[in-house]
Design a protein around this motif. Structure first.
Motif, mmCIF file in Angstrom:
data_model
loop_
_atom_site.group_PDB
_atom_site.id
_atom_site.type_symbol
_atom_site.label_atom_id
_atom_site.label_comp_id
_atom_site.label_asym_id
_atom_site.label_seq_id
_atom_site.Cartn_x
_atom_site.Cartn_y
_atom_site.Cartn_z
ATOM 1 N N VAL A 197 0.830 -1.206 0.000
ATOM 2 C CA VAL A 197 0.000 0.000 0.000
ATOM 3 C C VAL A 197 0.860 1.249 0.000
ATOM 4 C CG1 VAL A 197 -1.588 1.360 1.436
ATOM 5 C CG2 VAL A 197 -2.022 -1.056 1.047
ATOM 6 N N PHE A 215 0.765 3.973 -2.857
ATOM 7 C CA PHE A 215 0.396 5.338 -2.478
ATOM 8 C C PHE A 215 1.487 6.329 -2.888
ATOM 9 C CE2 PHE A 215 -0.378 8.608 0.956
ATOM 10 C CZ PHE A 215 -1.518 9.127 0.364
ATOM 11 N N LEU A 217 1.197 6.908 -6.538
ATOM 12 C CA LEU A 217 0.014 7.725 -6.826
ATOM 13 C C LEU A 217 0.275 9.201 -6.563
ATOM 14 C CD1 LEU A 217 -2.851 5.497 -5.376
ATOM 15 C CD2 LEU A 217 -2.506 6.112 -7.780
ATOM 16 N N THR A 264 -8.798 7.639 -6.111
ATOM 17 C CA THR A 264 -7.776 6.621 -5.863
ATOM 18 C C THR A 264 -6.779 7.082 -4.802
ATOM 19 O OG1 THR A 264 -7.993 5.866 -8.149
ATOM 20 C CG2 THR A 264 -6.044 5.138 -6.956
ATOM 21 N N LEU A 324 -8.520 6.990 -1.440
ATOM 22 C CA LEU A 324 -8.633 5.596 -0.993
ATOM 23 C C LEU A 324 -7.283 5.075 -0.502
ATOM 24 C CD1 LEU A 324 -10.970 4.107 -3.741
ATOM 25 C CD2 LEU A 324 -11.480 4.258 -1.285
ATOM 26 N N GLY A 325 -6.222 5.413 -1.220
ATOM 27 C CA GLY A 325 -4.881 4.989 -0.810
ATOM 28 C C GLY A 325 -4.507 5.561 0.546
ATOM 29 N N CYS A 352 -6.623 6.505 2.925
ATOM 30 C CA CYS A 352 -7.451 5.830 3.931
ATOM 31 C C CYS A 352 -6.956 4.405 4.193
ATOM 32 C CB CYS A 352 -8.912 5.812 3.487
ATOM 33 S SG CYS A 352 -9.683 7.437 3.471
ATOM 34 N N THR A 353 -6.539 3.721 3.142
ATOM 35 C CA THR A 353 -6.009 2.366 3.284
ATOM 36 C C THR A 353 -4.756 2.377 4.155
ATOM 37 O OG1 THR A 353 -6.854 1.782 1.105
ATOM 38 C CG2 THR A 353 -5.161 0.344 2.036
ATOM 39 N N LEU A 376 -10.436 -1.532 1.939
ATOM 40 C CA LEU A 376 -9.996 -0.292 1.296
ATOM 41 C C LEU A 376 -8.896 -0.546 0.278
ATOM 42 C CD1 LEU A 376 -10.032 2.107 4.374
ATOM 43 C CD2 LEU A 376 -11.487 2.269 2.331
ATOM 44 N N LEU A 377 -8.031 -1.514 0.555
ATOM 45 C CA LEU A 377 -6.990 -1.871 -0.414
ATOM 46 C C LEU A 377 -7.620 -2.390 -1.699
ATOM 47 C CD1 LEU A 377 -4.096 -2.334 -1.311
ATOM 48 C CD2 LEU A 377 -4.111 -4.488 -0.024
ATOM 49 N N THR A 409 -8.864 0.594 -3.503
ATOM 50 C CA THR A 409 -7.743 1.368 -4.053
ATOM 51 C C THR A 409 -7.183 0.695 -5.299
ATOM 52 O OG1 THR A 409 -7.172 2.119 -1.828
ATOM 53 C CG2 THR A 409 -5.484 2.382 -3.522
ATOM 54 N N ALA A 414 -7.196 2.283 -9.009
ATOM 55 C CA ALA A 414 -5.910 2.479 -9.697
ATOM 56 C C ALA A 414 -5.885 1.715 -11.015
ATOM 57 C CB ALA A 414 -4.757 2.034 -8.797
#
Length: 181
Positions: A36, A40, A43, A66, A69-70, A72-73, A110-111, A114, A118
């Motif tokens: 992750v 991230f 990203l 994305t 989400l990243g 938050c993950t 969440l992953l 994400t 992505a």
């Protein structure tokens, strides 16, 4: 011991079990956290690339979703470490393990979101094909098979029958939702 003299399960106290489960959980989280954090990081660099300014509005929205989400993950998967630091020494390890397990499960959901976003963005930009939703759906189905389907199947297979084929009774309400599978 069972009626036939064979021992089943572990002979450990609640605290020993919590310690063991904590170590197992943290090892699992390390694997997910690394991936992750790398995703991230990549990203975060996209917005600084020259091609970003040429992306259509829809792709920019997917990118922003994305990234969120990243973030938050990452937060959900780092959460168990923070939880441990804040409750360490307070004699609440069994409860902390259960909470950390739930946090990790949220992080994995969440992953999945994400990775889906992505993949959608990358395939839209790379191919401009109408088949992109089909490809993304196929990959999500693949993730669900490996992350949910097979683990649930294995859990069902190994908890519904003992080694000698006897069916075990369902878990008591206090045992449901345990983190050791």
């Amino acid at each position: 011991m069972t009626a036939d003299g064979r021992r089943r399960g572990r002979d450990e106290t609640e605290e020993e079990r919590a310690d063991r489960m904590w170590v197992e959980l943290i090892q699992e989280v390390r694997v997910a956290q690394t991936g992750v954090q790398i995703l991230f990081g990549f990203l975060l660099t996209v917005v600084f690339q020259p091609k970003y300014s040429t992306l259509p509005h829809a792709d920019r929205v997917i990118y922003i979703v994305t990234v969120l989400l990243g973030a938050c993950t990452t937060g959900a998967l780092v959460g168990p470490v923070s939880l441990h630091r804040l409750v360490s020494g307070r004699r609440v390890k069994p409860q902390a393990v259960r909470l950390a397990s739930r946090m990790t499960l949220v992080g994995l959901v969440l992953l999945l979101a994400t990775m889906t976003a992505a993949l959608l963005l990358i395939l839209r930009v790379a191919t401009h094909g109408t088949y992109v939703p089909v490809l993304v759906t196929a990959v999500v189905a693949w993730y669900l098979l490996w992350w949910l389907g097979l683990p649930l199947w294995a859990r069902h297979l190994h908890t519904s029958r003992s080694e000698d084929g006897d069916t075990r009774p369902p878990a008591a309400p206090a045992e449901r939702g345990r983190t050791d599978g």
